[in-house]
Design an enzyme around this catalytic site. Structure first.
Site, PDB file in Angstrom:
ATOM      1  N   ARG B 224       0.853  -1.196   0.000  1.00 22.72           N
ATOM      2  CA  ARG B 224       0.000   0.000   0.000  1.00 22.72           C
ATOM      3  C   ARG B 224       0.885   1.241   0.000  1.00 22.72           C
ATOM      4  O   ARG B 224       1.586   1.511   0.978  1.00 22.72           O
ATOM      5  CB  ARG B 224      -0.907  -0.008   1.238  1.00 22.72           C
ATOM      6  N   HIS B 228      -4.398   4.302   4.324  1.00 24.72           N
ATOM      7  CA  HIS B 228      -5.560   3.404   4.211  1.00 24.72           C
ATOM      8  C   HIS B 228      -6.729   4.160   3.580  1.00 24.72           C
ATOM      9  O   HIS B 228      -7.330   3.707   2.618  1.00 24.72           O
ATOM     10  CB  HIS B 228      -5.937   2.870   5.592  1.00 24.72           C
ATOM     11  N   TYR B 237       2.823   4.575  11.592  1.00 23.33           N
ATOM     12  CA  TYR B 237       3.114   3.145  11.753  1.00 23.33           C
ATOM     13  C   TYR B 237       3.850   2.496  10.579  1.00 23.33           C
ATOM     14  O   TYR B 237       4.422   1.429  10.729  1.00 23.33           O
ATOM     15  CB  TYR B 237       1.807   2.374  12.046  1.00 23.33           C
TER      16      TYR B 237
END
Lengths: 334, 319
Positions: B224, B228, B237
């Site tokens: 990714r 998100h 993170y």
């Protein structure tokens, strides 16, 4: 306005359901029945007996033991042009399908703006009094009635089981068809053998009366009818109204019952808090408050988890509790 | 190959435009495609839009241009919160976004089951993410698909992250493709940054599905490259070095290099394609923002006919 025909046959509720599944599968080849043990075993109560032999394994399918995909696959089958009639073996097991029923089936039409019809009828038995193991007896109609998009249907007679099930299967909306397992063999009446459709949203007067109206549904109709008989001997004239469908709700018949009797008892098997009786009473408050001569009484299960066998007769409303509530609302006891 | 590349760069541009609409207060929360372009577009090109269905999760609709212009147009409507965004009209055989993770997999299996019973040619492809493989619906649906020999292709887009949860926290399985063993169906692991590899894996699975040989589970491994969703801050993170390494395998760059090698690519050609995609997206946004909407639409499509209670509520609402 119930369609009636000349030919009647006495059946119990299970026989009526089985007879109707045969008739609907024979009428429309898109109808598919599937679920746990519905095929070779004919269902754990025999509701689907003979379907596999007559209609074949393409249309009558024993599934893996997975309620989520039983409900979820119905969504895809509907989109493929089928008419799915899945069975959830006991309504308590529907917790494991709740996300598909509430989150997906109920809102498929709304979220796709009717690209897809949702002619799904989920059959499921429920209700107490027959010493089932845990999680077989839960009355969850109110939980589902709080989910827009579903229709909630609860027959209380064999004739209605036929007429309402046939209507459900032909309805382009998702229907939860909840069968009282205590009444499966106990309830017997005359069922029209030809085409018989009972429209949704039309309550049925089971007993005429003028002093107190009992408003109820499913197996509690049978208990309320017995209570009404006993109370007649005490000089209380009791009307019993069977709602038949909680969604859509027949508000007119509720109002009429209140106007006729002025005193009302609402009977449900579910726990008291947030049961559908609360909705009936709120509807009376909205639509017929000034016709009331006394506060509405309600008879319910208790706010406990559904209990195990040695306690369940204390939980499920019985004829005595219904009679007591009628006497209270009639002002005969305090 | 040029068609795949065109849709890949288009999908990233469409996705960025929808992302920007959210930043401008013109759209709701949405999930960008960055990093999954090869999986979505490669898979879409292996399907037959006239006979096959696609059930997306929520990140893929910008890459399904091949299934008809309705898909992107309605996705833009969906993103700005218009109810018609959920209605992708025929002939486009694509379902609207699915927010409840993995619930679309049982739907795909049911649809494939129904198509098989109806004798329809074609199959169903369903996308889900690596995180969604932890949901019960994934297991129930893949298992049932195996039992039914349903013509369905289950594509797990493993982009390394489920919001902030990395794949190593999601499962102890070596990879997601090997979960197919539990279902008794073929499992395929494919490089999800390589659109041609994805195309070939899906084409194989499709051949099996339409030949009656049943379902396939495909894991497409990528990374990714963005957040998100618009509501996420991945700098909290995602390790920087890991992200930088993943950018070396950006699926669009991978494809561009391959096309260059074959003499199929020039800077000017790509810029033309991007300009076309930009104009196409502009039209979609203008149309979406001009789409009429009456507040009474709140009450439509709950049932085929409203219940008396809904009629009463609507009358009170409109007074």
């Amino acid at each position: 306005m119930t369609t009636t025909t000349e030919t009647l046959q006495t059946m119990n509720m299970l026989e009526a359901i089985n007879h109707t599944l045969h008739a609907e599968m024979g009428r429309d080849e898109r109808v598919m029945v599937f679920g746990e043990d519905v095929g070779i075993n004919g269902g754990v109560f025999r509701a689907t007996e003979g379907l596999l032999d007559r209609f074949g394994s393409e249309r009558v399918v024993d599934t893996p033991l997975a309620e989520g995909v039983i409900a979820g696959a119905a969504v895809g089958l509907a989109a493929a042009g089928m008419v799915p009639v899945p069975e959830i073996q006991f309504l308590g097991f529907s917790y494991q399908a709740f996300h598909q029923i509430a989150g997906q089936i109920a809102r498929l039409r709304y979220r796709t703006r009717s690209r897809f019809d949702v002619p799904i009828t989920i059959r499921s038995p429920f209700g107490g009094g027959v010493r089932t193991p845990e999680l077989h007896s839960e009355s969850l109609a109110a939980q589902y009635a709080n989910i827009p998009g579903l229709k909630i249907v609860l027959p209380s007679s064999a004739a209605d089981a036929k007429g309402l099930l046939a209507t459900a299967i032909r309805d382009p909306n998702p229907v939860l068809f909840l069968e009282p397992l205590r009444g499966y063999r106990m309830i017997k009446d005359d069922v029209p053998t030809d085409e018989h459709l009972v429209p949704f949203g039309q309550a049925r007067t089971v007993a005429e009366g003028s002093d107190v109206a009992i408003i109820t549904w499913s197996f509690q109709v049978e208990l309320s009818r017995r209570a009404a008989k006993l109370l007649t001997d005490e000089g209380i004239s009791v009307k019993v109204l069977d709602l038949r469908t909680l969604v859509p709700l027949d508000t007119e018949s509720i109002v009429e019952a209140v106007e006729t009797c002025g005193r009302v008892v609402v009977v449900q098997e579910a726990p008291e808090t947030n049961g559908f009786a609360s909705e009936v009473i709120a509807t009376i408050n909205d639509e017929a408050f000034y016709s009331l001569e006394a506060p509405v009484q309600r008879v319910s299960g208790y706010d406990t988890p559904y209990p195990v066998g040695m306690l369940e007769d204390f939980f499920v409303p019985d004829v005595d509790r219904i009679c007591d509530a009628v006497r209270r609302v009639a002002g005969m006891v305090t | 190959m040029t068609s795949i590349f065109t849709d890949m760069i288009g999908s990233r541009l469409f996705s960025q435009r929808v992302f920007n609409l959210q930043r401008q207060g013109r759209a709701g929360t949405n999930a960008p495609i960055d990093g999954s372009e090869a999986v979505v577009v490669g898979a879409a090109h292996a399907l037959d839009p006239a006979h096959d269905w696609v059930l997306p999760q929520y990140r893929e609709l910008v890459g399904l241009e091949r299934f008809g212009p309705e898909v992107l147009d309605r996705y833009v409507l969906y993103s700005i919160g218009h109810p018609d965004g959920g209605h992708i009209p025929p002939p486009a055989r694509v379902w609207p976004p699915q927010i409840s993770l993995a619930t679309q997999v049982p739907h795909a299996v049911g649809l494939a089951w129904g198509m098989k019973r109806a004798g329809a040619t074609g199959c169903v492809l369903v996308f889900l993410g690596d995180g969604s493989t932890s949901e019960g619906d994934f297991y129930e649906a893949c298992n049932f698909a195996g039992v039914l020999d349903a013509p369905v292709i289950v594509v797990v887009v493993n982009n390394g992250w489920a919001i902030s949860t990395p794949t190593r926290t999601q499962t102890r399985a070596k990879n997601f493709a090997e979960k197919s063993h539990a279902f008794g169906i073929p499992g395929v692991n494919v490089d999800g940054t390589d659109a041609v590899a994805v195309y070939e894996a899906v084409a194989d699975a499709r051949s099996r599905a339409v030949a009656g040989a049943g379902p396939t589970l495909i894991e497409a491994v990528t990374y990714r490259l963005g957040p998100h969703t618009t509501a996420d801050d991945p700098t909290r993170y995602v390790p920087t070095d890991e992200l930088e390494a993943a950018k070396e395998r950006d699926p669009i760059a991978v494809m561009r290099t391959e096309m260059q090698r074959r003499g199929l690519w020039t800077q000017e050609w790509e810029e033309q394609r991007l300009a076309e995609a930009d104009a196409r997206m502009e039209r979609a946004v203008v149309a979406a923002e001009a789409a009429p909407l009456s507040p009474g639409e709140l009450f439509n499509h709950v049932y085929d006919e409203p219940t008396p209670r809904l009629v009463r509520q609507r009358e009170a609402f409109e007074r």
